[in-house]
Scaffold this motif. Structure first.
Motif, PDB file in Angstrom:
ATOM      1  N   CYS A 574     106.594 -64.058 -11.001  1.00 12.72           N
ATOM      2  CA  CYS A 574     106.323 -62.646 -10.795  1.00 12.72           C
ATOM      3  C   CYS A 574     106.353 -62.337  -9.307  1.00 12.72           C
ATOM      4  N   GLY A 576     105.342 -59.467  -6.340  1.00  8.39           N
ATOM      5  CA  GLY A 576     104.689 -58.243  -5.898  1.00  8.39           C
ATOM      6  C   GLY A 576     105.176 -57.894  -4.507  1.00  8.39           C
ATOM      7  N   GLU A 583     102.922 -67.169 -13.714  1.00 12.68           N
ATOM      8  CA  GLU A 583     101.984 -67.101 -14.827  1.00 12.68           C
ATOM      9  C   GLU A 583     102.535 -68.028 -15.900  1.00 12.68           C
ATOM     10  N   THR A 597      96.938 -64.512 -14.328  1.00 11.04           N
ATOM     11  CA  THR A 597      97.356 -63.116 -14.469  1.00 11.04           C
ATOM     12  C   THR A 597      97.271 -62.375 -13.128  1.00 11.04           C
ATOM     13  N   ASN A 598      98.328 -61.683 -12.807  1.00 10.25           N
ATOM     14  CA  ASN A 598      98.429 -60.942 -11.527  1.00 10.25           C
ATOM     15  C   ASN A 598      98.246 -61.848 -10.305  1.00 10.25           C
ATOM     16  N   ARG A 600      95.915 -63.922  -9.757  1.00 12.57           N
ATOM     17  CA  ARG A 600      94.520 -63.805  -9.305  1.00 12.57           C
ATOM     18  C   ARG A 600      93.994 -65.110  -8.710  1.00 12.57           C
TER      19      ARG A 600
ATOM     20  N   LYS B 111     104.224 -50.111 -17.424  1.00 18.22           N
ATOM     21  CA  LYS B 111     103.285 -50.053 -16.300  1.00 18.22           C
ATOM     22  C   LYS B 111     103.191 -48.637 -15.727  1.00 18.22           C
ATOM     23  N   CYS B 141     102.339 -58.976 -19.948  1.00 14.44           N
ATOM     24  CA  CYS B 141     102.357 -57.720 -19.214  1.00 14.44           C
ATOM     25  C   CYS B 141     101.113 -56.888 -19.538  1.00 14.44           C
ATOM     26  N   GLN B 144      98.162 -58.333 -17.748  1.00 12.82           N
ATOM     27  CA  GLN B 144      98.132 -57.905 -16.342  1.00 12.82           C
ATOM     28  C   GLN B 144      97.494 -56.527 -16.227  1.00 12.82           C
ATOM     29  N   GLY B 148      93.325 -54.732 -14.785  1.00 11.10           N
ATOM     30  CA  GLY B 148      93.134 -53.646 -13.831  1.00 11.10           C
ATOM     31  C   GLY B 148      92.420 -52.437 -14.402  1.00 11.10           C
TER      32      GLY B 148
END
Lengths: 606, 606
Positions: A574, A576, A583, A597-598, A600, B111, B141, B144, B148
């Motif tokens: 992934c 950003g 992941e 996830t993300n 983290r 998203k 997804c 993720q 948030g």
């Protein structure tokens, strides 16, 4: 004396040989006979008179009772107890018996014996094999004990090495599965390991292979008709009846090929978790360059680059134009210069004219580069650019772009993002080294008890969601590796991106029995140019190359895989705006939660 | 207007009805037509023009693009957005497509839509059904996104209610299993729940039963030929084409039996975790006595005791001796006196002479007892003993020993330990009420998504190793309950002890499909005397008794159970010198770690 020391020269790891004895209340003689005379390293001795049963002890006044243990703690020095005696828990105990009195007696005795062993500071105790197929109450009691042990103490669960196919046909429990159930019930405790009783026949190689990922103590019985060991009081000159076995094991051990030098150097890295480098976000330290360059000058990696550059130079400039055309070559991420040197040597070897730009973002490495150029007299040929390759405005375009930005998992040190930036100054028909299909990453499922326990010891989620660089050693590789992500450079497509998703299915061999997947071992392979490749994927690995250890992706909870049910795994790369991360998850046979996830817990900064 | 409010009187819980609409960029008219005119509570409206695909947007300059959403955030007041609009995520998205462009477009759109919904403060969004059997990338997804979201927002995953047997025969995924895989991949997040599309046929009752443990939103399509909804601009007086459906649902809801008073009082306790009482170690507070006594005076429990004492009195003293013999009765743990009163009433009813000792360790309750005795004029009959029953030296022995020390799981408030102490002053032929087979505890495996998530929210091990008292409501009971521990009183055997171990095997119905076990619901049953019993085990529960909620033993990680593989569970009652605790684990189909080893997380003090 450990086996390794007998030969007088260094071995990979020390091994110890012990001998199993009957109950004796004269422990000093037991040690004298087996260790001083017999030459063994330790005795495996019962701690309690085997005729003892708590329920048979008369009267209620247990305060006046003395446990029938093997002599007072004073008969040996504390260091003798701890280094020469392994406690053997009474083999009659049966905590899963239908007979409640036997069950209660077993629990009492087990706890009394371990408490006594702890009092004596013994380092290890051997637990008898679970009787029958059920072992939950035994495991519950052992788990209670494990919670109270110090980290210096271990328990060995004795398990016969039974063939998994025999086990299935006769309704017996496969011994690995029995062990696995027991340790899972015991919260996968690192203080519990396994003592394997090797029998007269061995299971299949794939079945045996599962034990490679465990911490195993091996035990076996004599197969010859031996003279009966005389009283331990007999004169010290008498030969120990098992001495021939000990000598033969020592002989086998000494006949083993000594480890190559590099392997010996790396001994301390075996199964040791390291956080991956972040060379883009952080500047590498001199120590790190040292390690890489020491390797690169001596070994294969720099030769591979030299061969690749040489082939590219010849393709780029025909012989007849060799004296007239100058090839512009850029080394992006030049570090302290090994690839600059390799490129110049390739030019010399092929008689091609070269102009080199050495691009390096780390100002500390640039200092060394400047000194190198001066020292070698390369001033007219090599231009040093102290700049991040993603932001450099090159004054001319390159014929050949050379980089070495590989991480253990290929792209995990952000080579795709770096090269996306650097390809701006590559001519449209220029050559990237590594070239097409540059970075392919691979994974395979593994059993890795030690690694899993080391991750678990941190007691947080973040460590379970971090891939580690690790020299895999005590690891069972459960299926051949499969490719995960592939990146091609240069890539001038406007739709190109560096996000990736791959779904993989692993079919474990059907004759192996069940397995436990603790995570995934990751590798890379890279095509430098044409037939010159560089990689660490086990089946195609570049020989004698030590710059990269594999990567290990752990699972938050190990997944049991049974024959016939494929293991389905998902990996994502992934991206950003300021970081890149992976992941991963398992969806079959049972879904695991998503990992990282993300990003983290783990990410690589841009 | 919530359905419950239409009738004008209180219902168990409010329910809301929404209507699914097409995309419209005139949201105010949409609301006006469906809510003001139509009478629905909310609209389920697409947030983005369904023709939008990110990859079709021309040019690179996305900064000049405006997303084709359903109108500006200003067209409704924030409170209207949040209470009247549920976002419907574009149903074309397919994150597990083989087509990479479609996959990428889907991820971008998903998203963007959720980000827009968050901007509008929508409370919920509906996610389309996963396409095909694989859903890992979709789940990754969504996970993720879930990380948030604020705790006020939820996502509903739309799933068709497909019969599990149909699914198996046609190779389709059983809808519960699809949901379960998806949520397990999403780390069992409490912000993800399920919207069930009810189809024309329903699965079997056992298959449907699995949804009882989930948080479910129900949706359905019209089954009649309806007039087409006219433009949302039409005059407000027009009848909404779905109005008849809404009225019918409201009618059905209002026709439901109103809840009994006690159930209404307990509404707030539904699926609410309470730590069990520790009446031995702590002194109960007045509030707690209040709750129990309010119940006991009105309801069945005290009547049961009265009946049991009456039968015991008649058995003990024949009619012809009624006027001459005085029966000595001791109430141990008398509290504020309800069982003293019940015993005296039983004596009156049977014309037996009674002498009562009321033993109570809580000095605060003793104050109330003294006032009660004075008020009722019982001074000549009742002697109050302010003492712990385990340590009291009685001056005479009892004919009848009455106690009410039951916890939700029978022995979890240490009745066995208390009665072991109290039986010293029971005559050898005396009667204990409760009598033989006093306390039998029961468990059954359950799916309980809310309870599991509430335990998980504490983010520590201790809460996963604590049994809770809870009024079970949104729970799927997966198999009939089985008995666990049994205690018999009085028990004069010298070998008696209160440790217990029970192994249980549950076979889940084969037509239900797979299930997820979040833990175990626990109950008790108790024989007070002869045919008078008292208990909360669902199939034999004493009617109209509300003093006890069941107990819930969670699992650290939910266990998936597939048809044909029995669930094997182990429960232990362990006793130490100063505490009593339970340990539990699952050994099949997959071993879980032991729970609450050595009572590290939960114990009851002696």
């Amino acid at each position: 004396m450990p086996l390794g020391e007998r030969g007088g020269w260094e071995r990979s790891e020390s091994r110890y040989c012990g001998v199993e004895t009957d109950f004796s209340d004269d422990v000093p003689s037991l040690l004298s006979f087996n260790i001083s005379t017999g030459g063994f390293d330790y005795v495996l001795a019962p701690l309690m008179n085997p005729s003892y049963r708590p329920s048979l002890v008369e009267g209620k006044g247990s305060e006046t009772q003395v446990l029938p243990v093997s002599g007072s703690d004073l008969v040996l020095a504390p260091s003798q107890w701890s280094s020469h005696v392994v406690g053997k828990v009474s083999s009659w105990i049966d905590l899963d018996s239908e007979d409640e009195v036997l069950r209660m007696d077993s629990e009492t005795t087990l706890k009394q014996e371990i408490a006594w062993a702890t009092h004596l500071s013994l380092q290890a105790c051997l637990l008898p094999t679970p009787k029958g197929t059920s072992c939950a109450n035994y495991a519950r009691c052992v788990n209670q004990i494990l919670q109270g042990l110090t980290t210096l103490q271990v328990l060995w669960l004795r398990v016969p090495l039974v063939k998994s196919d025999d086990a299935t046909s006769e309704g017996l429990t496969d011994s690995w599965e029995l062990w696995n159930s027991f340790r899972l019930l015991c919260e996968h405790d690192s203080k519990l390991s396994v003592a394997l009783d090797v029998m007269s026949t061995l299971p299949s190689e794939t079945s045996l292979g599962r034990w490679m990922g465990e911490s195993v103590v091996v035990s076996g019985k004599p197969v010859h008709n031996l003279p009966k060991a005389s009283d331990s009081n007999s004169e010290g000159t008498q030969r120990h009846p098992l001495r021939s076995y000990l000598d033969y094991v020592a002989y086998l051990f000494q006949k083993m090929e000594p480890l190559p030098e590099q392997e010996r150097i790396e001994l301390g890295y075996r199964d040791f978790l390291q956080a991956p480098l972040q060379p883009l976000m952080d500047n590498l330290e001199a120590q790190t360059y040292e390690t890489f360059e020491r390797d690169s000058t001596k070994y294969i990696q720099v030769c591979c680059y030299q061969r690749a550059v040489a082939k590219a130079l010849v393709d780029r400039v025909p012989d007849e134009k060799a004296s007239e055309l100058t090839t512009v070559l850029m080394v992006v991420g030049a570090g302290r210069g090994p690839l600059v040197r390799a490129s110049l040597q390739a030019a010399e070897e092929t008689n091609r004219k070269l102009k080199v730009y050495a691009v390096e973002k780390n100002p500390n490495a640039v200092v060394t580069l400047h000194n190198l150029v001066k020292l070698e007299g390369w001033e007219g040929i090599v231009t040093i650019i102290s700049c991040d390759m993603r932001f450099w405005n090159a004054s001319e375009k390159a014929d050949i772009l050379v980089s070495e930005l590989l991480g253990s998992f290929g792209d995990n040190e952000l080579s795709p993002e770096c090269l996306d930036g650097a390809q701006r100054f590559l001519k449209p028909d220029g050559i990237s080294i590594p070239s097409s299909y540059v970075y392919t990453s691979f994974i395979q499922p593994v059993t890795a008890t030690k690694l899993y326990n080391d991750v678990k010891a941190h007691k947080d989620l973040a460590h379970f969601e971090t891939p580690y660089v690790v020299k895999l050693h005590s690891v069972a590789r459960l299926a051949p590796s499969q490719s995960v992500f592939t990146f091609t450079h240069p890539n001038f497509s406007t739709k190109a991106n560096n996000q990736r998703y791959k779904k993989l299915q692993f079919n474990l061999p059907s004759d192996a029995g069940s397995s436990l997947v603790h995570g995934f071992a990751g590798y890379f392979d890279s095509v430098l140019y044409k037939d010159v490749h560089l990689g660490i994927e086990p089946t195609t690995a570049t020989p004698n190359m030590f710059s990269w250890f594999p990567i290990f992706f752990p699972l938050r909870k190990p997944v049991e895989v049974h024959p016939g049910s494929p293991l389905e795994v998902h990996f994502w790369r992934c991206c950003g705006s300021s970081k890149v991360w992976y992941e991963w998850s398992v969806s079959s046979p049972t879904p695991t939660p998503m990992h990282n996830t993300n990003g983290r817990s783990y990410w690589v900064g841009l």
